[in-house]
Write a protein that holds these residues in place. Structure first.
Motif, PDB file in Angstrom:
ATOM      1  N   ASN A   1     -18.525  -1.707   2.452  1.00 46.36           N
ATOM      2  CA  ASN A   1     -17.439  -1.976   1.504  1.00 46.36           C
ATOM      3  C   ASN A   1     -16.088  -1.982   2.203  1.00 46.36           C
ATOM      4  O   ASN A   1     -15.247  -2.853   1.965  1.00 46.36           O
ATOM      5  N   ILE A   2     -15.870  -0.992   3.073  1.00 44.48           N
ATOM      6  CA  ILE A   2     -14.596  -0.885   3.785  1.00 44.48           C
ATOM      7  C   ILE A   2     -14.422  -2.043   4.756  1.00 44.48           C
ATOM      8  O   ILE A   2     -13.309  -2.567   4.923  1.00 44.48           O
ATOM      9  N   VAL A   3     -15.501  -2.473   5.399  1.00 47.07           N
ATOM     10  CA  VAL A   3     -15.424  -3.602   6.334  1.00 47.07           C
ATOM     11  C   VAL A   3     -14.959  -4.867   5.616  1.00 47.07           C
ATOM     12  O   VAL A   3     -14.036  -5.554   6.064  1.00 47.07           O
ATOM     13  N   VAL A   4     -15.581  -5.187   4.483  1.00 43.69           N
ATOM     14  CA  VAL A   4     -15.207  -6.394   3.734  1.00 43.69           C
ATOM     15  C   VAL A   4     -13.779  -6.297   3.218  1.00 43.69           C
ATOM     16  O   VAL A   4     -12.998  -7.252   3.296  1.00 43.69           O
TER      17      VAL A   4
ATOM     18  N   THR B   1     -10.521  -8.653   4.192  1.00 45.26           N
ATOM     19  CA  THR B   1      -9.708  -9.302   3.171  1.00 45.26           C
ATOM     20  C   THR B   1      -8.229  -9.014   3.395  1.00 45.26           C
ATOM     21  O   THR B   1      -7.385  -9.907   3.293  1.00 45.26           O
ATOM     22  N   GLY B   2      -7.910  -7.764   3.718  1.00 44.33           N
ATOM     23  CA  GLY B   2      -6.527  -7.412   3.997  1.00 44.33           C
ATOM     24  C   GLY B   2      -5.980  -8.096   5.231  1.00 44.33           C
ATOM     25  O   GLY B   2      -4.778  -8.380   5.317  1.00 44.33           O
TER      26      GLY B   2
ATOM     27  N   PHE C   1      -6.736  -5.095  -0.043  1.00 42.01           N
ATOM     28  CA  PHE C   1      -7.736  -4.145   0.451  1.00 42.01           C
ATOM     29  C   PHE C   1      -8.257  -3.269  -0.687  1.00 42.01           C
ATOM     30  O   PHE C   1      -9.476  -3.125  -0.867  1.00 42.01           O
ATOM     31  N   LEU C   2      -7.362  -2.678  -1.471  1.00 37.15           N
ATOM     32  CA  LEU C   2      -7.779  -1.760  -2.539  1.00 37.15           C
ATOM     33  C   LEU C   2      -8.568  -2.488  -3.626  1.00 37.15           C
ATOM     34  O   LEU C   2      -9.614  -1.991  -4.079  1.00 37.15           O
ATOM     35  N   CYS C   3      -8.081  -3.654  -4.042  1.00 38.01           N
ATOM     36  CA  CYS C   3      -8.773  -4.407  -5.099  1.00 38.01           C
ATOM     37  C   CYS C   3     -10.158  -4.848  -4.649  1.00 38.01           C
ATOM     38  O   CYS C   3     -11.132  -4.766  -5.402  1.00 38.01           O
ATOM     39  N   ASN C   4     -10.245  -5.325  -3.407  1.00 33.86           N
ATOM     40  CA  ASN C   4     -11.533  -5.798  -2.918  1.00 33.86           C
ATOM     41  C   ASN C   4     -12.503  -4.649  -2.671  1.00 33.86           C
ATOM     42  O   ASN C   4     -13.714  -4.804  -2.876  1.00 33.86           O
ATOM     43  N   LEU C   5     -11.980  -3.498  -2.245  1.00 34.95           N
ATOM     44  CA  LEU C   5     -12.840  -2.329  -2.050  1.00 34.95           C
ATOM     45  C   LEU C   5     -13.457  -1.901  -3.382  1.00 34.95           C
ATOM     46  O   LEU C   5     -14.666  -1.618  -3.464  1.00 34.95           O
ATOM     47  N   ALA C   6     -12.631  -1.867  -4.441  1.00 38.59           N
ATOM     48  CA  ALA C   6     -13.144  -1.518  -5.764  1.00 38.59           C
ATOM     49  C   ALA C   6     -14.195  -2.528  -6.229  1.00 38.59           C
ATOM     50  O   ALA C   6     -15.250  -2.159  -6.767  1.00 38.59           O
TER      51      ALA C   6
ATOM     52  N   PHE D   1     -13.565  -9.396 -13.414  1.00 40.83           N
ATOM     53  CA  PHE D   1     -12.237  -8.942 -13.832  1.00 40.83           C
ATOM     54  C   PHE D   1     -11.409  -8.543 -12.606  1.00 40.83           C
ATOM     55  O   PHE D   1     -10.201  -8.744 -12.563  1.00 40.83           O
ATOM     56  N   CYS D   2     -12.076  -7.972 -11.602  1.00 41.12           N
ATOM     57  CA  CYS D   2     -11.377  -7.622 -10.355  1.00 41.12           C
ATOM     58  C   CYS D   2     -10.813  -8.865  -9.685  1.00 41.12           C
ATOM     59  O   CYS D   2      -9.700  -8.843  -9.135  1.00 41.12           O
ATOM     60  N   LYS D   3     -11.575  -9.961  -9.723  1.00 39.27           N
ATOM     61  CA  LYS D   3     -11.080 -11.220  -9.166  1.00 39.27           C
ATOM     62  C   LYS D   3      -9.839 -11.686  -9.911  1.00 39.27           C
ATOM     63  O   LYS D   3      -8.875 -12.191  -9.306  1.00 39.27           O
ATOM     64  N   PHE D   4      -9.862 -11.535 -11.231  1.00 36.72           N
ATOM     65  CA  PHE D   4      -8.715 -11.936 -12.044  1.00 36.72           C
ATOM     66  C   PHE D   4      -7.486 -11.110 -11.678  1.00 36.72           C
ATOM     67  O   PHE D   4      -6.374 -11.639 -11.552  1.00 36.72           O
ATOM     68  N   ILE D   5      -7.673  -9.816 -11.496  1.00 39.36           N
ATOM     69  CA  ILE D   5      -6.554  -8.932 -11.124  1.00 39.36           C
ATOM     70  C   ILE D   5      -5.990  -9.334  -9.767  1.00 39.36           C
ATOM     71  O   ILE D   5      -4.774  -9.384  -9.565  1.00 39.36           O
ATOM     72  N   MET D   6      -6.873  -9.644  -8.819  1.00 37.61           N
ATOM     73  CA  MET D   6      -6.416 -10.089  -7.504  1.00 37.61           C
ATOM     74  C   MET D   6      -5.643 -11.391  -7.605  1.00 37.61           C
ATOM     75  O   MET D   6      -4.636 -11.594  -6.916  1.00 37.61           O
TER      76      MET D   6
END
Length: 309
Positions: free
Chosen positions: A141-144, A148-149, A191-196, A291-296
């Protein structure tokens, strides 16, 4: 083929990087009287290299996850239904080689060895992610999320590297520092949004992952505790957003900044957190991931708002 390379994610990368450069970095530099050195086509080369690298990672991930995906998402699986697995390896190699070649050009043009290491290192990291990291608790998860960041980091870093070739004093100016701070904020947000989102996807894929011995966060801690971790990440994202508001005079001086942060970003993050707590079925978990994609996307589109103010 478009489904195999995740075309919607690649288009998001293109949108993110172009908005970041043309609506954040260049306007900030222009406000300090600094003209860009990197040309439009050189920036297009950078974006293409980034997109091809991401596409190759998506392909090799599908290659190694084919048996897990037969359980987690049997209706959307591509390999062995529409393409043979050896085709995936060929596509992965071709995409990676072209991305590395374009990355080498950027490194040569900026005279920065770090970009050589970056464009050679990312394919290696993506390979190990697909074979090992993805099946470990939090590491994948952290790698991806980190990769992204890096998208935001690449845009500003290459831009300032081109400036550095022309005038080292100009590249260290206040305007460049402001551009750097903005991009670091976007990088951390991504980073935070994609990690979640990656952790939510692990909840969604828990059936297939447990079948093949993966040690993801939901499997090791349980779904309940995993939702608590995601809630913490969402809270951290909200704190970061409002911290940026508190230290940015330009945001505080504009009457609609609080509304954008509250309604456009804070409220959706809170709503998604509540929906996640109530989610039980795989379809409900998947909606939280979307929904996470929408927030990003809302976060990325804030570049337009920054440009206006």
């Amino acid at each position: 083929m478009l489904r195999l390379i995740r075309i919607e994610n690649l288009l998001f990368i293109v949108l993110f990087q172009y908005l970041l450069r043309y609506f954040i970095i260049l306007p900030v530099l222009a406000s300090y009287g600094i003209d860009p050195v990197m040309t439009h086509w050189q920036f297009a080369v950078l974006v293409t290299a980034t997109v091809l690298m991401a596409a190759s990672g998506n392909v090799i991930n599908d290659y190694f996850d084919i048996y897990v995906d037969r359980i987690n998402r049997p209706k959307t699986i591509v390999l062995d239904r529409l393409f043979e697995r050896k085709i995936a390896i060929l596509v992965h190699v071709l995409l990676t080689l072209v991305a590395i070649f374009l990355g080498m050009y950027i490194a040569f043009a900026t005279r920065r060895v770090v970009f050589v290491l970056l464009f050679l290192g990312i394919p290696i990291v993506l390979w190990f992610y697909s074979t090992h990291f993805k099946r470990q608790m939090l590491i994948g998860n952290i790698v991806v999320a980190t990769l992204t960041g890096i998208m935001a980091y690449l845009v500003v870093s290459v831009e300032l590297s081109f400036l550095d070739l022309q005038d080292i004093n100009k590249s260290n100016s206040e305007g460049c520092m402001h551009a750097w701070y903005y991009c670091v904020a976007y990088s951390f947000f991504a980073f935070l949004c994609n990690l979640a989102r990656e952790i939510i996807k692990d909840i969604e894929d828990i059936e297939g992952d447990s079948e093949y011995g993966c040690k993801t966060l939901p499997i090791m801690l349980g779904v309940g505790y995993t939702k608590v971790v995601i809630s913490f990440l969402n809270a951290l994202t909200i704190i970061m957003l409002w911290s940026i508001y508190c230290i940015s005079p330009s945001l505080q001086s504009h009457p609609y900044s609080e509304l954008y942060l509250a309604v456009g970003l804070t409220l959706p993050i809170i709503v998604n957190t509540l929906l996640l707590y109530k989610a039980e079925s795989k379809a409900e978990i998947h909606r939280c991931s979307l929904f996470c994609k929408f927030i990003m996307l809302i976060g990325v589109l804030s570049t337009l708002y920054f440009w206006l103010i």
